[in-house]
Design a protein around this motif. Structure first.
Motif, PDB file in Angstrom:
ATOM      1  N   CYS A  74       0.880  -1.267   0.207  1.00  0.00           N
ATOM      2  CA  CYS A  74      -0.041  -0.073  -0.038  1.00  0.00           C
ATOM      3  C   CYS A  74       0.709   1.256   0.051  1.00  0.00           C
ATOM      4  CB  CYS A  74      -0.815  -0.076   1.521  1.00  0.00           C
ATOM      5  SG  CYS A  74      -1.643   1.325   1.796  1.00  0.00           S
ATOM      6  N   LYS A 127      -8.485   6.022   3.438  1.00  0.00           N
ATOM      7  CA  LYS A 127      -7.300   5.421   3.751  1.00  0.00           C
ATOM      8  C   LYS A 127      -6.075   6.591   3.298  1.00  0.00           C
ATOM      9  CE  LYS A 127      -4.243   1.466   3.396  1.00  0.00           C
ATOM     10  NZ  LYS A 127      -4.252   0.029   3.346  1.00  0.00           N
ATOM     11  N   ASP A 163      -6.863  -2.283  10.334  1.00  0.00           N
ATOM     12  CA  ASP A 163      -6.146  -3.442  11.053  1.00  0.00           C
ATOM     13  C   ASP A 163      -5.222  -2.754  12.152  1.00  0.00           C
ATOM     14  OD1 ASP A 163      -4.311  -3.099   8.981  1.00  0.00           O
ATOM     15  OD2 ASP A 163      -3.970  -5.326   8.905  1.00  0.00           O
ATOM     16  N   ARG A 164      -4.822  -1.631  11.892  1.00  0.00           N
ATOM     17  CA  ARG A 164      -3.751  -0.729  12.758  1.00  0.00           C
ATOM     18  C   ARG A 164      -4.544   0.412  13.603  1.00  0.00           C
ATOM     19  NH1 ARG A 164      -0.980  -2.598   8.610  1.00  0.00           N
ATOM     20  NH2 ARG A 164       1.050  -3.158   8.791  1.00  0.00           N
ATOM     21  N   HIS A 213      -1.575  -9.038  14.350  1.00  0.00           N
ATOM     22  CA  HIS A 213      -2.873  -8.611  14.578  1.00  0.00           C
ATOM     23  C   HIS A 213      -3.277  -9.000  16.063  1.00  0.00           C
ATOM     24  CE1 HIS A 213      -2.911  -8.682  10.234  1.00  0.00           C
ATOM     25  NE2 HIS A 213      -3.307  -7.538  10.440  1.00  0.00           N
ATOM     26  N   HIS A 270      -9.270  -5.108   1.981  1.00  0.00           N
ATOM     27  CA  HIS A 270      -8.216  -4.894   3.041  1.00  0.00           C
ATOM     28  C   HIS A 270      -8.771  -5.525   4.284  1.00  0.00           C
ATOM     29  CE1 HIS A 270      -4.677  -4.272   5.929  1.00  0.00           C
ATOM     30  NE2 HIS A 270      -4.251  -4.032   4.718  1.00  0.00           N
ATOM     31  N   ASP A 329      -4.545 -12.247   5.432  1.00  0.00           N
ATOM     32  CA  ASP A 329      -3.669 -11.309   5.479  1.00  0.00           C
ATOM     33  C   ASP A 329      -3.615 -11.227   7.128  1.00  0.00           C
ATOM     34  OD1 ASP A 329      -1.719  -9.852   4.781  1.00  0.00           O
ATOM     35  OD2 ASP A 329      -2.963  -8.123   4.087  1.00  0.00           O
ATOM     36  N   LYS A 352      -0.673 -10.058  -3.431  1.00  0.00           N
ATOM     37  CA  LYS A 352      -0.092  -8.952  -2.755  1.00  0.00           C
ATOM     38  C   LYS A 352       1.380  -9.212  -2.022  1.00  0.00           C
ATOM     39  CE  LYS A 352      -1.350  -6.212   1.450  1.00  0.00           C
ATOM     40  NZ  LYS A 352      -1.993  -6.034   2.283  1.00  0.00           N
TER      41      LYS A 352
HETATM   42  C1  NG6 Z   1       1.274  -6.242   7.095  1.00  0.00           C
HETATM   43  C2  NG6 Z   1       0.175  -7.013   7.656  1.00  0.00           C
HETATM   44  C3  NG6 Z   1      -1.169  -6.993   6.949  1.00  0.00           C
HETATM   45  C4  NG6 Z   1      -1.433  -5.862   6.335  1.00  0.00           C
HETATM   46  C5  NG6 Z   1      -0.338  -5.277   5.756  1.00  0.00           C
HETATM   47  C6  NG6 Z   1      -0.398  -3.780   5.163  1.00  0.00           C
HETATM   48  C7  NG6 Z   1       0.810  -8.590   9.689  1.00  0.00           C
HETATM   49  C8  NG6 Z   1       1.284  -9.948   9.743  1.00  0.00           C
HETATM   50  N1  NG6 Z   1       0.475  -8.283   8.516  1.00  0.00           N
HETATM   51  O1  NG6 Z   1       2.197  -6.436   7.744  1.00  0.00           O
HETATM   52  O2  NG6 Z   1      -2.203  -7.452   7.552  1.00  0.00           O
HETATM   53  O3  NG6 Z   1      -2.028  -4.794   7.148  1.00  0.00           O
HETATM   54  O4  NG6 Z   1       1.056  -5.155   6.489  1.00  0.00           O
HETATM   55  O5  NG6 Z   1      -1.381  -3.865   3.870  1.00  0.00           O
HETATM   56  O6  NG6 Z   1       0.856  -7.689  10.419  1.00  0.00           O
HETATM   57  S1  NG6 Z   1      -1.236  -2.529   3.117  1.00  0.00           S
HETATM   58  O7  NG6 Z   1      -2.291  -3.270   1.812  1.00  0.00           O
HETATM   59  O8  NG6 Z   1      -1.500  -1.387   3.576  1.00  0.00           O
HETATM   60  O9  NG6 Z   1      -0.013  -2.464   2.520  1.00  0.00           O
END
Ligand code: NG6
Ligand code: CA
Length: 496
Positions: A74, A127, A163-164, A213, A270, A329, A352
């Motif tokens: 991302c 986002k 997820d953060r 996570h 996501h 993911d 990805k």
């Molecule tokens: C990774 C996360 C994944 C996702 C990605 C970012 C873990 C194990 N996995 O580090 O879930 O959040 O980062 O995704 O934490 S992106 O689409 O924003 O690049």
């Protein structure tokens, strides 16, 4: 003033001067999904789910079959799209934690700054994931720098990923609905005393973590990072799609008097995939399929708003995704188990995080009612070129970045796209040139085991002819040394 040279069928009643204004300064909307794969749309060959609203853009506009994000994750893809710079030139352009400082230098050239210069109003809804502040963000005060310091007049964002932490919306640098008596604290290393995590309180989870996570739990979902306080400000995951949609619709309604640029950065599909209850079970594929249907519905509603506001024919839309698809993911959400015959990669290899095609080749559509003739284009196009191409559209040429003007290609007037493109995955790079794809030797694992996708990494050179071998099954590096040598030369030249 720049006069764009195509017919303006919809403005038959307008004066010539009107036509000029309308055609050279259309509203621009970039609709950007998160982790949507090349094969995730029915217009790109999916047979197990239907995405009629996005398909309408594809059949009414230019559907690119060789459209790329610069990167297989991302942050770097978004960095490239907004700055016009190859992300591998910036060592910090990697997946960022939710408390990372702003990755874009406030002095840097950006797409929204360029459009501002041309008189556009600019906004992001959705986002962000490009960092905020300059280290040690205090989430209880106005956060600076934010999108507002790199070209956006207005911003309504989630800081990093769904997820953060922090799991709150931020409007023009301020956390929305923050109760000053319940301040927010965020830490990516240590938990706050007494705060539940997925490890200490697994019974609080409504969605279980598979890998990563396992930190703070918000709305039953364990996240990456620790967060304390900010109870009233926490978002509702299942309402997020509707929430951003309304923000995007309101923006359009209240800014239509002058040209605007809206970056509508949707969070689907996501993780964590949290469809609104009215989409739950609708795809038969579990939450991943359901949120794709939800995103498609949102886009349909957004398009309806453009039409109702009378600006559809004066709005250029680019639809794409920041990187390719992933199933597992980090949460148990049935994405693998309920996939059935669906192929999110659309016949490509990898996914990805991968240097193989499915990492960076994504759905890519341009739509401008009555201005773009519907077609399918196999030209190589990349999101990095939006900056120079939109610049050309609005009459501002700029050669200071890696972005190149491919406006005519994007509008479907020629099928000549990029000759060469460097793609990136986890800081490794590869070269697409013509029909060919060359991956240099890299150390590392060929498989991302937890996620279950191939990385594209190998200790030997890999060379594929994508025209004959879309699935990248035949490595021609040994059998075609001449082509390999040419590719290495181009790669080394471009990487300087
Ligand atoms: C990774 C996360 C994944 C996702 C990605 C970012 C873990 C194990 N996995 O580090 O879930 O959040 O980062 O995704 O934490 S992106 O689409 O924003 O690049
Ligand atoms: Ca992504």
């Amino acid at each position: 003033m720049l006069v764009v040279n195509f017919s303006c069928k919809n403005s038959a009643k307008s004066s010539h001067a009107d036509i000029e204004v309308k055609t050279s300064k259309p509203n621009i909307v970039v609709i950007y999904l998160d982790d949507l794969g090349y094969g995730d749309l029915s217009s790109y060959g999916a047979t197990e789910l239907r995405t009629p609203h996005i398909d309408a853009l594809a059949t009414g506009g230019v559907k690119f079959t060789n459209g790329y994000a610069t990167s297989a994750t991302c942050t770097p893809s978004r960095y490239a799209m907004l700055t016009g710079m190859y992300p591998w030139k910036n060592k910090d352009a990697k997946i960022l934690p939710g408390d990372a400082p702003l990755l874009i230098d406030t002095q840097q050239h950006t797409l929204p700054k360029l459009l501002s210069k041309a008189g556009y109003q600019t906004a992001i809804v959705g986002k962000w994931h490009l960092g905020l502040g300059s280290g040690n963000v205090n989430w209880n005060e106005t956060i600076k720098p934010s999108p507002n310091e790199v070209g956006f007049d207005e911003s309504y964002i989630l800081a990093a990923t769904q997820d953060r932490v922090p799991t709150v919306y931020i409007e023009n640098g301020d956390v929305v609905n923050l109760d000053k008596n319940d301040p927010i604290e965020v830490d990516y290393k240590t938990n706050f005393e007494g705060e539940p995590t997925a490890i200490s309180n697994p019974e609080m989870q409504t969605m279980k973590w598979h890998h990563g996570h396992n930190n703070s739990i918000v709305n039953g979902i364990p996240r990456i990072g620790y967060m304390k306080g900010g109870e009233a400000a926490k978002w509702s995951d299942v309402d997020m799609a509707d929430h951003f949609l309304v923000k995007a619709q309101n923006y359009v309604k209240t800014h239509k008097a002058k040209p605007f640029f809206l970056y509508y950065a949707m969070q689907q599909p996501h993780v964590p995939r949290t469809p609104h209850p009215r989409f739950v079970g609708k795809s038969g594929m579990g939450p991943r399929g359901d949120v794709i249907l939800e995103a498609d519905w949102c886009i349909g509603e957004f398009m309806k708003t453009l039409e109702e506001e009378g600006i559809l024919e004066n709005t250029l839309i680019v639809f794409s995704s920041d990187n390719g698809p992933v199933l597992n993911d980090g949460y148990y959400d049935d994405a693998v188990e309920k996939l059935g015959n669906h192929d999110p990669k659309g016949g490509l290899r990898g996914g990805k995080y991968s240097l193989f095609e499915a990492g960076t080749r994504v759905p890519f559509i341009t739509y401008w009612k009555n201005h773009i003739n519907p077609s399918v284009s196999d030209a190589i196009v990349c999101q990095i070129d939006l900056l120079a191409s939109f610049g050309h559209l609005v009459g501002i040429e700029d050669n200071t970045t890696d972005s190149k003007n491919y406006l005519n290609t994007l509008l479907g007037e020629t099928k000549k796209g990029r000759d060469h493109l460097i793609i990136e995955a986890k800081s490794n790079t590869a070269l697409r040139s013509g029909d060919w794809l060359m991956i240099p030797p890299y150390k590392g694992s060929a498989m991302n085991k937890k996620v279950g996708t191939e990385t594209g990494v190998l200790l030997q050179y890999q060379l594929f002819n994508l025209n004959e071998d879309l699935g990248q099954e035949n490595n021609l590096a040994e059998s075609n040394p001449k082509k390999l040598k040419d590719m290495i030369q181009i790669f080394e030249r471009l990487k300087q």
